[in-house]
Design a protein around this motif. Structure first.
Motif, PDB file in Angstrom:
ATOM      1  N   SER A  24     -14.254  12.869  14.764  1.00 14.09           N
ATOM      2  CA  SER A  24     -14.724  13.839  15.027  1.00 14.09           C
ATOM      3  C   SER A  24     -15.306  14.644  13.908  1.00 14.09           C
TER       4      SER A  24
ATOM      5  N   HIS B  15     -13.125   8.214  18.701  1.00 19.08           N
ATOM      6  CA  HIS B  15     -11.589   8.835  19.114  1.00 19.08           C
ATOM      7  C   HIS B  15     -11.811  10.340  18.629  1.00 19.08           C
ATOM      8  N   ALA B  16     -11.282  11.219  19.300  1.00 19.54           N
ATOM      9  CA  ALA B  16     -11.037  12.620  18.730  1.00 19.54           C
ATOM     10  C   ALA B  16      -9.581  13.180  19.419  1.00 19.54           C
ATOM     11  N   ARG B  17      -9.221  14.012  18.592  1.00 19.99           N
ATOM     12  CA  ARG B  17      -7.821  14.485  18.992  1.00 19.99           C
ATOM     13  C   ARG B  17      -7.860  15.191  20.744  1.00 19.99           C
ATOM     14  N   ASN B  18      -9.151  16.029  20.809  1.00 19.00           N
ATOM     15  CA  ASN B  18      -8.898  16.847  21.983  1.00 19.00           C
ATOM     16  C   ASN B  18     -10.559  16.986  22.161  1.00 19.00           C
ATOM     17  N   ALA B  19     -10.599  17.416  23.261  1.00 20.02           N
ATOM     18  CA  ALA B  19     -12.291  17.714  23.794  1.00 20.02           C
ATOM     19  C   ALA B  19     -13.082  18.845  22.955  1.00 20.02           C
TER      20      ALA B  19
ATOM     21  N   LEU C 101      -9.855  10.379  23.975  1.00 19.49           N
ATOM     22  CA  LEU C 101      -9.318  11.638  23.580  1.00 19.49           C
ATOM     23  C   LEU C 101      -7.744  11.394  23.430  1.00 19.49           C
TER      24      LEU C 101
END
Length: 246
Positions: A10, A31-35, A52
């Protein structure tokens, strides 16, 4: 074109890697840690999809693997996600790449982000087994060892470790002296180049598309197996025994 997963994508080098691969026409899963990390991230529209999960937590890493598997069998996985936070360094930098590797069908290629700081790491497996301790340098020595251990165990897998340099990302900070534009290019090349262009074909430790010599411990087959055993014990998951197609 290839189906490629890039973790920790991200921002920083991960985003640069994912963006360049997508611009070249590859199907990239970001891939990202969260939205919240994706808010106002225009690059998402160029991606095949998004997964996520916080890789500091094994249950969320397992969820990332499940989400990723829904996209199919990946041609390459770029294990870019990392942290310098001492309390999470082993979990994010070492445990998460192992969990994803053990929980997904083996790709053709796996690229693991290392660091020149791995040369000052200690070959101590206690942090892996206990979940306590372990520095950033230690974690990078261990993930470099993991990349080379996978290469030795699965000859058909193109598994490499990459030192992207000290670049001015959010993690590297504004004082970093290396070229930001060079920071992601080795990863994109290893993920997509013709096999006969890559020498060594597998088991390399790279900096700016040039092979370098890693810490001797990372090349030690005994320590490689000890690390894999420790990771299997910690996670309860064994690596697949079969490699990819020749």
């Amino acid at each position: 074109m290839s189906l490629i997963l890039v973790t920790g994508a991200s921002s920083g080098l991960g985003l640069a890697t994912a963006s360049e691969l997508a611009d070249r026409g590859h199907d990239v899963v970001l891939h990202a840690r969260n939205a919240a990390r994706l808010e106002k991230l225009d690059a998402c529209v160029r991606m095949r999809g998004v997964v996520l999960g916080d890789l500091a937590h094994p249950d969320e890493t397992a969820s990332v693997a499940e989400q990723a598997n829904e996209f199919g069998h990946f041609d390459a996985v770029v294990h870019n996600a990392g942290t310098m936070n001492g309390s999470d360094a082993i979990e994010v930098n070492v445990l998460a790449p192992y969990l994803l590797t053990a929980s997904m069908p083996q790709p053709r290629r796996a690229i693991f982000l290392s660091s020149s700081m791995h040369h000052s790491g200690h070959p101590d497996l206690d942090p892996v087994l206990t979940g306590r301790g372990g520095s950033y340098s230690d974690s990078k020595l261990l993930v470099t060892t993991l990349a080379l251990a996978l290469s030795a165990r699965h000859p058909h897998l193109l598994s490499h470790a990459v030192d992207p340099g000290w670049v001015p990302t959010r993690m590297g900070g504004p004082s970093a002296t290396d070229d930001l534009a060079q920071g992601h290019r080795t990863q994109t090349w290893l993920a997509t180049a013709a096999e006969d262009e890559i020498d060594p074909r597998t088991g390399g430790y790279w900096h700016h598309r040039s092979p370098r010599q890693p810490h001797p411990t990372a090349l030690d087959p005994v320590f490689q197996e000890q690390l894999l055993d420790a990771l299997r014990t910690r996670t309860g998951l064994a690596l697949p025994h079969t490699g990819g197609a020749a």
